[in-house]
Design an enzyme around this catalytic site. Structure first.
Site, PDB file in Angstrom:
ATOM      1  N   TRP A  27       0.836  -1.199   0.000  1.00 11.85           N
ATOM      2  CA  TRP A  27       0.000   0.000   0.000  1.00 11.85           C
ATOM      3  C   TRP A  27       0.873   1.253   0.000  1.00 11.85           C
ATOM      4  CZ3 TRP A  27      -5.371   0.618   0.146  1.00 11.85           C
ATOM      5  CH2 TRP A  27      -6.098  -0.576   0.158  1.00 11.85           C
ATOM      6  N   SER A  58       0.075  -4.177   5.695  1.00  9.66           N
ATOM      7  CA  SER A  58       0.713  -4.208   7.010  1.00  9.66           C
ATOM      8  C   SER A  58       0.173  -5.313   7.905  1.00  9.66           C
ATOM      9  CB  SER A  58       0.561  -2.854   7.702  1.00  9.66           C
ATOM     10  OG  SER A  58       1.278  -1.871   6.983  1.00  9.66           O
ATOM     11  N   PHE A  59      -1.084  -5.685   7.717  1.00 11.55           N
ATOM     12  CA  PHE A  59      -1.670  -6.754   8.524  1.00 11.55           C
ATOM     13  C   PHE A  59      -0.911  -8.065   8.329  1.00 11.55           C
ATOM     14  CE2 PHE A  59      -4.734 -10.107   9.486  1.00 11.55           C
ATOM     15  CZ  PHE A  59      -5.259  -9.679  10.696  1.00 11.55           C
ATOM     16  N   GLU A  60      -0.367  -8.277   7.140  1.00 14.98           N
ATOM     17  CA  GLU A  60       0.331  -9.520   6.810  1.00 14.98           C
ATOM     18  C   GLU A  60       1.796  -9.533   7.229  1.00 14.98           C
ATOM     19  OE1 GLU A  60      -3.334  -9.060   4.718  1.00 14.98           O
ATOM     20  OE2 GLU A  60      -1.583  -7.730   4.577  1.00 14.98           O
ATOM     21  N   ILE A  83      -2.594   4.589   6.847  1.00 13.51           N
ATOM     22  CA  ILE A  83      -3.075   5.969   6.924  1.00 13.51           C
ATOM     23  C   ILE A  83      -4.493   5.972   7.481  1.00 13.51           C
ATOM     24  CG2 ILE A  83      -3.610   8.069   5.625  1.00 13.51           C
ATOM     25  CD1 ILE A  83      -1.351   7.335   3.706  1.00 13.51           C
ATOM     26  N   HIS A  89     -10.888   0.864  11.076  1.00 14.40           N
ATOM     27  CA  HIS A  89      -9.950  -0.026  10.387  1.00 14.40           C
ATOM     28  C   HIS A  89      -8.497   0.320  10.707  1.00 14.40           C
ATOM     29  CE1 HIS A  89      -7.676  -1.429   6.770  1.00 14.40           C
ATOM     30  NE2 HIS A  89      -8.380  -2.516   7.021  1.00 14.40           N
ATOM     31  N   PHE A 114      11.247  -2.097  13.273  1.00 15.13           N
ATOM     32  CA  PHE A 114       9.866  -1.640  13.116  1.00 15.13           C
ATOM     33  C   PHE A 114       9.829  -0.378  12.273  1.00 15.13           C
ATOM     34  CE2 PHE A 114       5.909   0.420  14.428  1.00 15.13           C
ATOM     35  CZ  PHE A 114       5.018  -0.636  14.314  1.00 15.13           C
TER      36      PHE A 114
END
Length: 160
Positions: A27, A58-60, A83, A89, A114
């Site tokens: 993204w 980012s979830f993955e 963002i 969400h 990170f």
């Protein structure tokens, strides 16, 4: 974003022999590409062996970071861009990525640099992405932290 309180670097590091995986979301490609370029600068300058793995978002990041570390990588640099929008969400994905990457580091005993930017708008990301005119280089900083932590862990293991 203030940049105040940032750690002073203690000079160049020698990451020869370290195998590092950069895991990056897809993204917001302008910002993410800047983060990747910053990580590349840090890793190349330190002499680390590294490779890039892209994930949908980012979830993955946590699951792929864990797989990379379980497969033998000495460290992971996790890069992503989240963002804020008009729904919760943002909070769910930010918390999942942060908590997941923390768990990966603790469970594997290996560093996770990170570099997940949690932003109110795209301008904040551009300012942090290490692009020409950016005020910060969070990709470089995340990779540098992963390298330095991996070297600390190596030294601790050798001292035993």
């Amino acid at each position: 974003m203030s940049g105040k309180g940032a750690p002073a670097t203690t000079g160049p590091v020698d990451a020869t022999g370290l195998d590092i995986v950069v895991v990056a979301g897809t993204w917001h490609d302008v910002i993410t590409d800047g983060l990747i370029a910053g990580a590349e600068r840090a890793l190349d300058a330190a002499g680390a062996t590294w490779r890039l793995v892209r994930v949908p978002g980012s979830f993955e990041l946590p699951v792929v970071a864990k797989a990379a570390l379980d497969a033998g990588a000495d460290a992971v640099v996790a890069l992503g861009v989240i963002i804020r929008g008009g729904t919760p969400h943002f909070d769910f994905v930010s918390n999942a990525a942060t908590d997941g990457l923390t768990r990966v580091a603790i469970d594997t005993g290996k560093p996770v640099g990170f570099g997940v930017l949690t932003l109110d708008d795209e301008a904040q990301g551009i300012a942090r992405a290490g692009l020409p005119g950016s005020q910060e280089d969070k990709g470089f900083e995340a990779a540098d932290a992963a390298i330095r932590t991996a070297l600390v862990l190596r030294a601790l293991r050798q001292a035993q």
